[in-house]
Write a protein that holds these residues in place. Structure first.
Motif, short mmCIF file in Angstrom:
data_model
loop_
_atom_site.label_atom_id
_atom_site.label_comp_id
_atom_site.label_asym_id
_atom_site.label_seq_id
_atom_site.Cartn_x
_atom_site.Cartn_y
_atom_site.Cartn_z
N ASN A 611 0.87 -1.20 -0.15
CA ASN A 611 0.14 0.10 0.13
C ASN A 611 1.08 1.07 -0.05
N ILE A 612 0.71 2.28 -0.76
CA ILE A 612 1.20 3.53 -0.84
C ILE A 612 1.45 4.16 0.78
N LEU A 613 0.49 3.95 1.44
CA LEU A 613 0.62 4.52 2.78
C LEU A 613 1.71 3.69 3.59
N ASP A 614 1.93 2.44 3.45
CA ASP A 614 2.97 1.61 3.97
C ASP A 614 4.20 2.31 3.40
N SER A 641 -6.79 11.28 1.82
CA SER A 641 -6.76 12.81 2.29
C SER A 641 -5.64 13.17 2.89
N PRO A 642 -5.00 14.40 2.63
CA PRO A 642 -3.89 14.90 3.20
C PRO A 642 -3.92 14.79 4.86
N ARG A 643 -5.18 14.87 5.47
CA ARG A 643 -5.29 14.88 6.83
C ARG A 643 -4.88 13.31 7.26
N GLN A 644 -5.47 12.40 6.61
CA GLN A 644 -5.21 11.13 6.73
C GLN A 644 -3.70 10.61 6.79
N ILE A 645 -2.96 11.33 5.83
CA ILE A 645 -1.57 10.80 5.57
C ILE A 645 -0.71 11.40 6.78
N LEU A 646 -1.18 12.63 7.27
CA LEU A 646 -0.52 13.34 8.20
C LEU A 646 -0.81 12.79 9.55
N ASP A 647 -2.05 12.41 9.91
CA ASP A 647 -2.47 11.74 11.10
C ASP A 647 -2.31 10.39 11.29
N GLU A 648 -2.60 9.56 10.29
CA GLU A 648 -2.59 8.14 10.60
C GLU A 648 -1.02 7.57 9.97
N ILE A 649 -0.36 8.45 9.24
CA ILE A 649 0.80 7.64 8.58
C ILE A 649 2.14 8.44 9.17
N LEU A 650 2.07 9.88 8.70
CA LEU A 650 3.50 10.57 9.13
C LEU A 650 3.60 10.49 10.81
N MET A 651 2.59 10.90 11.52
CA MET A 651 2.72 11.12 12.99
C MET A 651 3.28 9.78 13.58
N PRO A 652 2.28 8.56 13.17
CA PRO A 652 2.96 7.31 13.75
C PRO A 652 4.46 6.89 13.49
N ALA A 653 4.73 7.29 12.15
CA ALA A 653 5.80 6.76 11.79
C ALA A 653 7.16 7.60 12.51
N ILE A 654 6.92 8.87 12.63
CA ILE A 654 7.90 9.62 13.39
C ILE A 654 8.14 9.22 15.04
N ASN A 655 6.87 9.04 15.49
CA ASN A 655 6.72 8.42 16.84
C ASN A 655 7.66 7.05 16.85
N GLU A 656 7.41 6.45 15.80
CA GLU A 656 8.10 5.11 15.88
C GLU A 656 9.90 5.22 15.78
N VAL A 657 10.14 6.45 14.84
CA VAL A 657 11.46 6.60 14.82
C VAL A 657 12.00 7.36 16.22
#
Length: 821
Positions: A611-614, A641-657
């Protein structure tokens, strides 16, 4: 004083360094925010008094106060044009204050970060150090010291600079965090291995902590090196007295007693850093003045473990590899090589490094101990591509690298930039190659593969041995030894020469008997034969039995690697049983055929099914700044949606980093790379987020600054980047910011948080001044503080509302204070 002369002095007795400069100057009236070097020249009597007292206390080496005397630091104070005058005058001042004592020209970091984290080019940094070193030597310094370093690569730049302009001995000390690593993630052993190989006369640690917390670092350094080890700790931890002055909690008697831990760990050059005075140095001299380095014992009365004769060491910036001649077989991953790989050749010509990254990650996963890097092909600039590939590979793996090129120019460029101790592939007697490559191995401290080849292929084993001896003799004349060499068995094709395997095995046997590590490639042996993997595997097990140390191979070749691991098991090598069993666990839920097919599949095929989000999440986790914008654009076009990408993908990813950083699995470069990749994605999404209802909840403003008098901003910049990525409105005031400007900005932007940074003990007390002013003016903003010398206790003492240990922690602290989930 040359390195050899320095060793002649240091091998006979413990050497004593001076103590603190900055904290003593502050006590003598030096205000925060001034250029220390310039203030000293305006108050020479203060420095002469301090240094003469260090000499009387018994210091053998006194540091000239040229710590921030490089042109970049001086330019921050508007004094860049006075670099020669300032450095020369300070050296002469020290020689006047302490006649008869060795004077060390003092060098440190510039405050600017090297690429790819910052904007400073490596060669520019080398030039900065060269300029200062030339001035220091001309002024009469006896030796050089590179100290309080947080970056191994910057240590290397200083050592290379010194090597190219002077014969003076160079001591190097780094400062380490509580986890035993530098700010950039280098551990003590990797740092020591790299710096000894590069030519430091002594290495160690300074500042960082008190002597009680430094013992493990000193011990780790001593165990992998043979040169003198330096320990120059602080007088414990800093605190603030009733007058707002920074004090240290370890008195002279306690400090002197605790230093026994460091001497027992292997330190034979000792002194003090922040908080220490001439009394501390006198105490050290009185207690340890009659101790000889060879008489030092650990806590149990045994000789201090030092580098074992016969051990070999390679290192990356954050990992070391140690091996002997009779240990578990190792694989040098061969896949990053365009020969015979049309798809990889296409990608390299396009500047696409996806396959390179995939090969690097997969080979590490499959058990490679070293990664070979070869980009020799037509249609590209080999030097430029080598450096790009190295940078990319080093961002995703900590394995040591083997630099594989036939070009001396490319080899030097790669070794010069490699932040560790590399393996060179290879040096032979072809066309004057040894004359070009051996000096490079010596200069940059690399281990090299000895290819026993002259103008023609050797006729038999004896001719190989003659070639080995010839190159070895050439290497020893340059100061290298057998521990710097890995001999290639030079595999020929058994289909063309029935004796090929026997000759190679005899060469390997000879090398093992004569204390050479060995390596070989495997594919040649079976060329032209059917079912080649059977021949390759059988040959490898025979070679291991004769003493083969490592092979250049594809670690995804199941039968080959399994047989190698089984060979070690059968030969009763230490740890081989556990290693074999662990590897066999991969077959618990799948058969070997499926596993093999899965292991050799390319990442592109996998990613096409992802998936592109992954993929975007992976971009953040791997710091993929090259591809994240393209991937983000694709995700939006696919209807996310941009909000979905930010909230559901980018934020959790940087938290994992951040979580990986907290656990010590990621280090500063990975943290920054992940944050910068996320920033690029947000940069694409921002205009879309502002277009309407998708804008989301607005987060509060945060004012951030490095306090007045402090011109360091590495940590502050990263905190600002992380907070911006989380959606906060960050107002970055920069460095050396007066308290009044900080309070003014907080009011102007209605900031809910003020974040303060300080790197030096001499400037951390300015944090209290900001807190006091904020309270006096009834400012509502909460204040958090952080920096290398700052602690939770200090935050509590000065009345700050929070303390952050690092950039990832800063986000958590801010969200907790503001009650944000």
């Amino acid at each position: 004083m040359t390195k050899e002369e320095f060793w002649g002095l240091s091998n006979n007795r413990i050497l004593f360094l001076d103590g603190a400069t900055g904290t003593n100057l502050m006590k003598a009236g030096m205000p925060a925010g001034v250029c220390p070097e310039n203030w000293i020249l305006e108050h020479q009597d203060v420095m002469i008094n301090l240094q003469s007292n260090y000499a009387k206390a018994g210091a053998d080496i006194i540091y000239a106060p040229t710590f921030t005397g490089n042109r970049i630091k001086l330019a921050d104070y508007g004094l860049g044009d006075r670099i020669e005058e300032i450095n020369s005058s300070l050296v002469k001042l020290t020689k006047k204050a302490a006649p008869g004592v060795l004077v060390a020209g003092d060098i440190t970091m510039t405050g600017r970060q090297l690429r790819p984290i910052g904007d400073l080019d490596f060669e520019e940094l080398v030039d900065v150090y060269k300029q200062q070193i030339k001035i220091l030597e001309a002024a009469g310094c006896d030796i050089l010291v590179v100290e309080t370093m947080m970056s191994l690569q910057e240590c290397r730049a200083a050592l290379i600079a010194a090597k190219e302009v002077t014969d003076l001995a160079v001591m190097v000390t780094l400062t380490f965090e509580a986890d035993g690593r530098t700010l950039y993630g280098s551990d003590a052993a990797s740092s020591a291995i790299t710096l000894e190989a590069l030519g430091a006369c002594a290495i160690g640690a300074n500042c960082s902590t008190g002597p009680d917390k430094m013992a493990a670092i000193i011990s780790d350094m001593a165990a992998v090196t043979s040169i003198p080890i330096i320990a120059k700790p602080n007088a414990g931890l800093p605190s603030v007295d009733e007058n707002g002055n920074t004090e240290y909690d370890m008195d002279c008697d306690t400090f002197v007693k605790e230093m026994e831990l460091l001497v027992s760990a292997g330190a034979s050059i000792i002194g003090g850093c922040c908080g220490t005075t001439p009394d501390y140095i006198k105490g050290l001299k009185d207690r340890y003045g009659n101790v000889k380095p060879n008489d030092i014992r650990d806590g149990e009365g045994n000789p201090v473990p030092r580098k074992i004769c016969g051990r070999r060491y390679l290192a990356s910036e954050r990992m070391s590899l140690s091996f002997g001649l009779d240990e578990n077989f190792m694989i040098v991953g061969e896949r990053i090589n365009p020969t015979g790989k049309k798809k990889l050749q296409e990608q390299l010509r396009e500047g696409n490094l996806d396959m390179v990254c995939d090969f690097a990650a997969n080979q590490e996963k499959e058990g490679a101990s070293i990664l070979d890097i070869n980009v020799g092909m037509s249609g590209i600039d080999e030097k430029e591509m080598m450096l790009k590939v190295m940078e990319e590979v080093m961002s995703i793996t900590d394995l040591p690298l083997c630099i594989d090129t036939s070009s001396a120019e490319v080899m030097e460029a790669a070794l010069r930039l490699y932040p560790g101790r590399a393996l060179m592939n290879s040096i032979s007697l072809e066309k004057g190659k040894a004359e070009k490559f051996l000096p490079l191995a010596k200069k940059y401290g690399a281990m090299f593969i000895l290819l026993p080849l002259a103008e023609a292929l050797p006729k038999d084993s004896q001719e190989k041995i003659d070639n080995i001896n010839t190159i070895y003799e050439m290497a020893t004349k340059l100061g290298m030894n057998k521990e710097d060499i890995v001999v290639d068995g030079l595999v020929a094709t058994v289909g063309a020469d029935p004796n090929a395997a026997i000759n190679t095995l005899d060469t390997i046997g000879y090398c093992h008997e004569n204390s050479y590590a060995t390596i070989c490639g495997l594919s040649n042996i079976s060329f032209g034969l059917p079912q080649r993997s059977n021949v390759n595997t059988a040959f490898l097990t025979m070679a291991i039995a004769r003493g083969l140390t490592m092979a250049i191979a594809n670690p995804s070749q199941e039968m080959l690697v399994n047989a190698a691991f089984a060979s070690d098991l059968l030969r009763k090598k230490e740890g081989a049983d556990v290693r074999y069993i662990t590897r066999m666990e991969r077959y618990a839920d799948q058969n070997s055929a499926n596993s093999a097919a899965q292991n050799v599949s390319s990442s592109k095929a996998v990613l096409e099914n992802d998936n592109i989000l992954d993929i975007i999440k992976k971009d953040v986790l791997t710091g993929n700044k090259r591809g994240i914008v393209k991937d983000t654009e694709k995700a939006v076009k696919e209807g996310n949606s941009p909000r979905q990408i930010l909230d559901e993908i980018l934020m959790p990813a940087i938290n994992e980093v951040g979580d990986l950083f907290d656990k010590g699995k990621y280090f500063l470069p990975q943290l920054i790379a992940g944050a910068e990749a996320m920033k690029l994605s947000i940069g694409y999404l921002e205009p879309l987020l502002k277009e309407g209802a998708d804008s989301g909840e607005k987060l509060p403003s945060i004012v951030i600054a490095t306090v007045h008098g402090d011109i360091h901003d590495i940590g502050k910049n990263l905190v600002a980047l992380m907070l911006k990525n989380y959606g906060f409105n960050v107002i970055d005031l920069g460095k050396d910011v007066p308290r009044e400007e900080i309070i003014k900005a907080a009011r102007e932007y209605d900031a809910k948080i003020i974040a303060l940074s300080a790197l030096m003990t001499t400037t951390m007390k300015e944090m209290k001044n900001v807190v006091d002013l904020a309270h006096a003016e009834n400012l509502d903003a909460k204040i958090i503080i952080g920096g290398a010398v700052v602690t939770q206790d200090y935050a509590d003492e000065i009345g700050a509302d929070g303390y952050s240990s690092d950039a990832a922690d800063a986000v958590r602290v801010v969200k907790n204070i503001l009650g944000i989930e």
